[in-house]
Design an enzyme around this catalytic site. Structure first.
Site, PDB file in Angstrom:
ATOM      1  N   THR A 126       0.860  -1.195   0.000  1.00 49.21           N
ATOM      2  CA  THR A 126       0.000   0.000   0.000  1.00 49.21           C
ATOM      3  C   THR A 126       0.890   1.237   0.000  1.00 49.21           C
ATOM      4  OG1 THR A 126      -1.682  -1.160   1.298  1.00 49.21           O
ATOM      5  CG2 THR A 126      -1.833   1.246   1.199  1.00 49.21           C
ATOM      6  N   LYS A 151      -0.051   5.367   8.440  1.00 51.13           N
ATOM      7  CA  LYS A 151       0.597   5.686   7.154  1.00 51.13           C
ATOM      8  C   LYS A 151      -0.453   5.874   6.053  1.00 51.13           C
ATOM      9  CE  LYS A 151       1.632   2.136   4.890  1.00 51.13           C
ATOM     10  NZ  LYS A 151       1.054   1.207   3.926  1.00 51.13           N
ATOM     11  N   LYS A 177      -7.091   2.020  -3.013  1.00 50.70           N
ATOM     12  CA  LYS A 177      -6.720   1.401  -1.736  1.00 50.70           C
ATOM     13  C   LYS A 177      -6.709   2.440  -0.606  1.00 50.70           C
ATOM     14  CE  LYS A 177      -4.968  -1.341   1.360  1.00 50.70           C
ATOM     15  NZ  LYS A 177      -5.898  -2.190   2.114  1.00 50.70           N
TER      16      LYS A 177
HETATM   17  N1  NDP Z   1      -1.479  -6.363   7.638  1.00 53.35           N
HETATM   18  C1  NDP Z   1      -2.578  -6.058   6.939  1.00 53.35           C
HETATM   19  O1  NDP Z   1      -3.713  -6.345   7.371  1.00 53.35           O
HETATM   20  C2  NDP Z   1      -2.491  -5.414   5.601  1.00 53.35           C
HETATM   21  C3  NDP Z   1      -1.386  -4.708   5.181  1.00 53.35           C
HETATM   22  N2  NDP Z   1      -1.377  -4.117   3.954  1.00 53.35           N
HETATM   23  C4  NDP Z   1      -0.217  -3.376   3.478  1.00 53.35           C
HETATM   24  O2  NDP Z   1       0.711  -4.354   3.037  1.00 53.35           O
HETATM   25  C5  NDP Z   1       2.051  -3.921   3.286  1.00 53.35           C
HETATM   26  C6  NDP Z   1       2.744  -4.932   4.187  1.00 53.35           C
HETATM   27  O3  NDP Z   1       1.975  -5.052   5.367  1.00 53.35           O
HETATM   28  P1  NDP Z   1       2.330  -6.130   6.494  1.00 53.35           P
HETATM   29  O4  NDP Z   1       2.744  -7.406   5.883  1.00 53.35           O
HETATM   30  O5  NDP Z   1       1.191  -6.093   7.434  1.00 53.35           O
HETATM   31  O6  NDP Z   1       3.571  -5.416   7.156  1.00 53.35           O
HETATM   32  P2  NDP Z   1       4.792  -5.986   7.992  1.00 53.35           P
HETATM   33  O7  NDP Z   1       5.242  -4.827   8.802  1.00 53.35           O
HETATM   34  O8  NDP Z   1       4.425  -7.253   8.683  1.00 53.35           O
HETATM   35  O9  NDP Z   1       5.875  -6.336   6.862  1.00 53.35           O
HETATM   36  C7  NDP Z   1       6.566  -5.328   6.200  1.00 53.35           C
HETATM   37  C8  NDP Z   1       7.555  -5.932   5.235  1.00 53.35           C
HETATM   38  O10 NDP Z   1       8.321  -4.857   4.662  1.00 53.35           O
HETATM   39  C9  NDP Z   1       9.704  -5.138   4.865  1.00 53.35           C
HETATM   40  N3  NDP Z   1      10.470  -3.904   4.993  1.00 53.35           N
HETATM   41  C10 NDP Z   1      10.216  -2.835   5.782  1.00 53.35           C
HETATM   42  N4  NDP Z   1      11.143  -1.872   5.595  1.00 53.35           N
HETATM   43  C11 NDP Z   1      12.010  -2.341   4.672  1.00 53.35           C
HETATM   44  C12 NDP Z   1      13.158  -1.813   4.042  1.00 53.35           C
HETATM   45  N5  NDP Z   1      13.614  -0.585   4.322  1.00 53.35           N
HETATM   46  N6  NDP Z   1      13.796  -2.571   3.120  1.00 53.35           N
HETATM   47  C13 NDP Z   1      13.329  -3.810   2.804  1.00 53.35           C
HETATM   48  N7  NDP Z   1      12.252  -4.366   3.370  1.00 53.35           N
HETATM   49  C14 NDP Z   1      11.581  -3.648   4.274  1.00 53.35           C
HETATM   50  C15 NDP Z   1       9.741  -5.961   6.129  1.00 53.35           C
HETATM   51  O11 NDP Z   1      10.980  -6.628   6.221  1.00 53.35           O
HETATM   52  P3  NDP Z   1      11.538  -7.143   7.662  1.00 53.35           P
HETATM   53  O12 NDP Z   1      10.878  -8.447   7.899  1.00 53.35           O
HETATM   54  O13 NDP Z   1      13.001  -7.216   7.474  1.00 53.35           O
HETATM   55  O14 NDP Z   1      11.148  -6.084   8.682  1.00 53.35           O
HETATM   56  C16 NDP Z   1       8.559  -6.879   5.883  1.00 53.35           C
HETATM   57  O15 NDP Z   1       8.882  -7.902   4.983  1.00 53.35           O
HETATM   58  C17 NDP Z   1       1.907  -2.522   3.898  1.00 53.35           C
HETATM   59  O16 NDP Z   1       2.029  -1.590   2.862  1.00 53.35           O
HETATM   60  C18 NDP Z   1       0.508  -2.525   4.480  1.00 53.35           C
HETATM   61  O17 NDP Z   1      -0.031  -1.230   4.571  1.00 53.35           O
HETATM   62  C19 NDP Z   1      -2.433  -4.244   3.078  1.00 53.35           C
HETATM   63  C20 NDP Z   1      -3.529  -4.942   3.434  1.00 53.35           C
HETATM   64  C21 NDP Z   1      -3.687  -5.539   4.738  1.00 53.35           C
HETATM   65  O1  SSN Z   2      -4.625  -2.390   4.572  1.00 48.99           O
HETATM   66  C1  SSN Z   2      -5.197  -3.136   5.370  1.00 48.99           C
HETATM   67  C2  SSN Z   2      -6.574  -3.526   5.177  1.00 48.99           C
HETATM   68  C3  SSN Z   2      -7.091  -4.433   6.215  1.00 48.99           C
HETATM   69  C4  SSN Z   2      -8.437  -4.966   5.792  1.00 48.99           C
HETATM   70  O2  SSN Z   2      -8.881  -4.719   4.660  1.00 48.99           O
HETATM   71  O3  SSN Z   2      -9.049  -5.670   6.621  1.00 48.99           O
END
Ligand code: NDP
Ligand code: SSN
Length: 338
Positions: A140, A283, A215
């Site tokens: 996102t 964010k 989104k």
């Molecule tokens: N969780 C949710 O319900 C949802 C999340 N999203 C979106 O999806 C994306 C991921 O979310 P989510 O999986 O929850 O987040 P997490 O915080 O669990 O994972 C983030 C990922 O990004 C990586 N990362 C962060 N900073 C860096 C960097 N500087 N360089 C390389 N890798 C990096 C992390 O690596 P490392 O493991 O090394 O920290 C990890 O793999 C976000 O944009 C979020 O807004 C969308 C829908 C639903």
């Molecule tokens: O970006 C996160 C969305 C979470 C959701 O759709 O439930």
């Protein structure tokens, strides 16, 4: 007129369910069930890269592996690759190595900064891209970030699709995400079977930026709803009602939402097991406010909600579930007492 054309081009495709039908099912789908889209070139051989194995990326990659895909993974913190390697994934030591060894590479990164770094930085995915390959960013991010990444990727001759997802940890595990895609339509058609493994529906929204914008609009509504729900829970308790009963009442009426039924009972117990980290919700509100600013749209409710998420972050709740925003309201009340 342009807006109307965009709206008309939106469509939801029925999900093509492939899981649980044998390990070769996905690859045979490429070969026999999906006619190649116009000008899609050779098509993909089935080698899929996945960058970013956090809360969302890990189950998404896992579902691809379980569907029989040949998946290569990379994550900044290498240990998070281990469960995927146990399922049969391969490992490469940088995003560029993943991109050069795969036909299509997905990225699920935290925020605009990490999405840009992984795609465009040193040893980033763009360095491994070439004509015929595809990059699908499911993080996102804001529209400008997505366009920047798209420009880097397409300058190599590769194709780019943004595909942020609606749905959280459980839908990711269950393969029930909603993909909001935009960009290269040929790539969209080529990766459709992969999206259908990870999700229950997909929308193609036109030019790069439209998926990111959709989104952000969805998540700004969600973030405000959560704040309103939190206020209701606290008020009900203060006037002597049982907040659990409020959750039940809401679940039966016109404002029923899975989010309230799912999160309400644990919020009443002040428990916030992380599905969607609060820092990511804040964010998204920040990015939605900037999006609104870019078209001079007033979104005062979202602005107020954003302030509460910022307070919650300052209370050390950034990595808790976003439902922990209720604690910011509790803290405000505590601070305002004489
Ligand atoms: N969780 C949710 O319900 C949802 C999340 N999203 C979106 O999806 C994306 C991921 O979310 P989510 O999986 O929850 O987040 P997490 O915080 O669990 O994972 C983030 C990922 O990004 C990586 N990362 C962060 N900073 C860096 C960097 N500087 N360089 C390389 N890798 C990096 C992390 O690596 P490392 O493991 O090394 O920290 C990890 O793999 C976000 O944009 C979020 O807004 C969308 C829908 C639903
Ligand atoms: O970006 C996160 C969305 C979470 C959701 O759709 O439930």
């Amino acid at each position: 007129m342009a807006a109307a054309a965009t709206l008309l081009s939106v469509r939801a495709a029925p999900a093509l369910r492939l899981r649980g039908k044998g390990t070769c099912r996905l690859l045979s789908c490429y070969a026999s069930s999906s006619p190649p889209p116009p000008s899609s070139g050779e098509g993909f051989s089935g080698k899929v890269g996945f960058l970013g194995l956090g809360i969302m990326g890990a189950p998404m990659a896992s579902n691809l592996i379980k569907a029989g895909c040949d998946v290569t993974v990379w994550n900044r913190t290498k240990s998070k690759c281990d469960p995927l390697l146990s399922l049969g994934a391969k490992y490469e030591s940088s995003p560029s190595n993943v991109a050069s060894s795969c036909d299509v590479t997905f990225a699920m990164l935290a925020d605009p900064e990490s999405a840009i770094e992984v795609a465009c930085g040193a040893n980033g995915a763009a360095e491994g891209m070439a004509p015929g390959k595809g990059y699908v960013d499911v993080s996102t991010v804001d529209t400008a970030t997505s366009k920047l990444i798209g420009k880097h990727i397409t300058s190599t001759g590769a194709s780019f699709l943004e595909a942020p997802v609606s749905g959280s940890k459980k839908p990711a595990e269950d393969g029930l995400l909603i993909f909001l895609t935009a960009g290269d339509e040929s790539l969209y058609n080529r990766v459709a079977p992969l999206l259908d493994v990870m999700g229950k529906s997909r929308f193609f929204l036109g030019d790069v930026g439209n998926g990111a914008a959709m989104k952000l609009v969805v998540n700004m509504v969600m973030g405000s709803m959560m704040v309103s729900f939190s206020e209701g829970l606290l008020l009900s308790e203060k006037v002597g009602l049982d907040p659990n009963t409020l959750v039940e009442v809401i679940s039966q009426g016109a404002i029923s939402a899975p989010m309230f039924s799912l999160k309400g009972p644990s919020m009443v117990k002040a428990a916030y097991p992380t599905a969607f980290p609060l820092k990511h919700q804040q964010k998204d509100l920040r990015l939605a406010l900037a999006l609104a600013e870019s078209v001079s749209q007033s979104i005062p409710t979202v602005a107020a909600a954003n302030e509460l998420y910022k307070v919650a972050k300052s209370l050390g709740l950034a990595d808790k579930d976003f439902s922990a925003v209720i604690e910011a309201l509790k803290a405000k009340e505590h601070n305002s007492q004489p």
